[in-house]
Structure formats: structure tokens, C-alpha cells
Design a protein around this motif. Structure first.
Motif, PDB file in Angstrom:
ATOM      1  N   GLU A   6    -121.725  30.008  52.798  1.00 31.96           N
ATOM      2  CA  GLU A   6    -120.553  30.327  51.992  1.00 31.96           C
ATOM      3  C   GLU A   6    -120.985  30.561  50.549  1.00 31.96           C
TER       4      GLU A   6
ATOM      5  N   ALA B  52    -103.077  32.382  45.350  1.00 32.27           N
ATOM      6  CA  ALA B  52    -102.968  32.850  46.741  1.00 32.27           C
ATOM      7  C   ALA B  52    -103.281  34.339  46.833  1.00 32.27           C
TER       8      ALA B  52
ATOM      9  N   LYS C  35    -107.111  34.764  46.483  1.00 33.54           N
ATOM     10  CA  LYS C  35    -107.807  34.356  47.713  1.00 33.54           C
ATOM     11  C   LYS C  35    -107.661  35.411  48.798  1.00 33.54           C
ATOM     12  N   THR C  36    -106.443  35.914  48.971  1.00 32.04           N
ATOM     13  CA  THR C  36    -106.200  36.945  49.981  1.00 32.04           C
ATOM     14  C   THR C  36    -107.036  38.185  49.690  1.00 32.04           C
TER      15      THR C  36
ATOM     16  N   LEU D 256    -110.928  37.282  50.234  1.00 36.40           N
ATOM     17  CA  LEU D 256    -111.254  37.115  51.654  1.00 36.40           C
ATOM     18  C   LEU D 256    -111.112  38.432  52.408  1.00 36.40           C
TER      19      LEU D 256
ATOM     20  N   GLY E 292    -114.779  38.209  53.049  1.00 32.40           N
ATOM     21  CA  GLY E 292    -114.702  37.189  54.092  1.00 32.40           C
ATOM     22  C   GLY E 292    -115.655  37.500  55.233  1.00 32.40           C
TER      23      GLY E 292
ATOM     24  N   SER F 278    -115.266  32.054  51.804  1.00 28.82           N
ATOM     25  CA  SER F 278    -114.304  31.387  52.676  1.00 28.82           C
ATOM     26  C   SER F 278    -113.199  30.779  51.811  1.00 28.82           C
ATOM     27  N   ASP F 279    -112.185  30.283  52.469  1.00 22.67           N
ATOM     28  CA  ASP F 279    -111.078  29.650  51.767  1.00 22.67           C
ATOM     29  C   ASP F 279    -111.573  28.486  50.913  1.00 22.67           C
ATOM     30  N   ASP F 280    -112.556  27.740  51.412  1.00 23.46           N
ATOM     31  CA  ASP F 280    -113.078  26.578  50.688  1.00 23.46           C
ATOM     32  C   ASP F 280    -114.067  26.947  49.581  1.00 23.46           C
TER      33      ASP F 280
END
Length: 135
Positions: free
Chosen positions: A24, A44, A47-48, A51, A55, A113-115
Motif C-alpha cells: 500500500e 470522501a 478517497k473515491t 481509489l 486503487g 487503499s482506503d487505509d
């Protein structure tokens, strides 16, 4: 076996196969937002966006990236697609993990990744929030 017949350097166990590792890519988005924007909604959206471009299943993460992802491209992408950073008050900076201390190896598959996407976004001072007032 076909390769060993074509090139003897690959014969008799002269090759070492190193398995691919998932890695990651840590990224920190720091910024200030105009008071009219909702910080959680903007996080949000970012992130979208990231990713969707970097991603696991995306084209930018499908090949070896020895120097990490292109930060100028990420900046341009956020400035173009995230409305909150298109005004004159909002600002952002992108920091990534130190690749000098922890370089990306040839067998590592880099992705976001999200994290791995973190934020330090604050609200800019708005009208009526100054430190002094005129009597």
C-alpha cells in the motif's frame, strides 16, 4: 522450458523467482478548506477519486512504479475534480511515505487503499472568526 532451450543462462536453476508482494502506498493530504465546504464530504470525494485512479484494480497501479505515484498528476487530478479546491481560499499539500528509507522493490505491486490515504484537513477562518474586533 522453452526459454531454457533458447538461452542456456536460464537452465540448471540459474534463475530465482521472487514472488510479488502487495504494498500500500501511504499518502497524506493536508489542507485548509473554505468554511462553506463539508470536510467529511470532501475527504470522501478525494478517497473515491484516488481509489478510482490508483486503487488495486486501476491502470496506474498495474505496473511497477519505482518512484511512487506522480504527485504532480495527483495534485492536478484533485484540483480538477474536487470542487472544494477550486476556490481561492482552499489549499492542499500532498505528502507521501519516505521512499529513501523504504524504497519500492521491483517485486512490489504499489497501490492505494482506503487505509493508506489519510487526511489533515482543517477549516479556514471565515467571516466573524477573527482574533480581534473593532469596538
Amino acid at each position: 522450458q522453452v526459454i531454457t532451450r533458447a538461452d542456456s543462462l536460464y537452465a540448471d536453476g540459474n534463475t530465482v523467482l521472487i514472488p510479488i508482494e502487495e504494498r500500500e502506498f501511504d499518502i497524506l493530504i493536508t489542507g485548509t478548506l473554505s468554511p462553506v465546504h463539508d470536510i467529511e464530504a470532501v475527504k470522501a470525494q478525494i478517497k473515491t477519486l484516488l481509489l478510482g485512479n490508483y486503487g488495486k484494480e486501476q491502470m496506474a497501479a498495474s505496473y511497477h512504479v519505482a518512484n511512487g505515484f506522480n504527485l504532480k498528476e495527483i495534485n492536478r487530478l484533485i484540483a480538477r475534480d474536487i470542487v472544494a479546491f477550486q476556490d481561492r481560499q482552499s489549499d492542499l499539500r500532498i505528502d507521501v511515505e519516505d521512499l529513501e528509507l523504504n524504497p519500492i522493490k521491483p517485486n512490489q505491486w504499489l497501490y492505494m487503499s482506503d487505509d493508506s490515504i489519510t487526511f489533515d484537513i482543517k477549516r479556514a477562518k471565515g467571516v466573524g472568526e477573527s482574533l480581534w474586533t473593532i469596538p
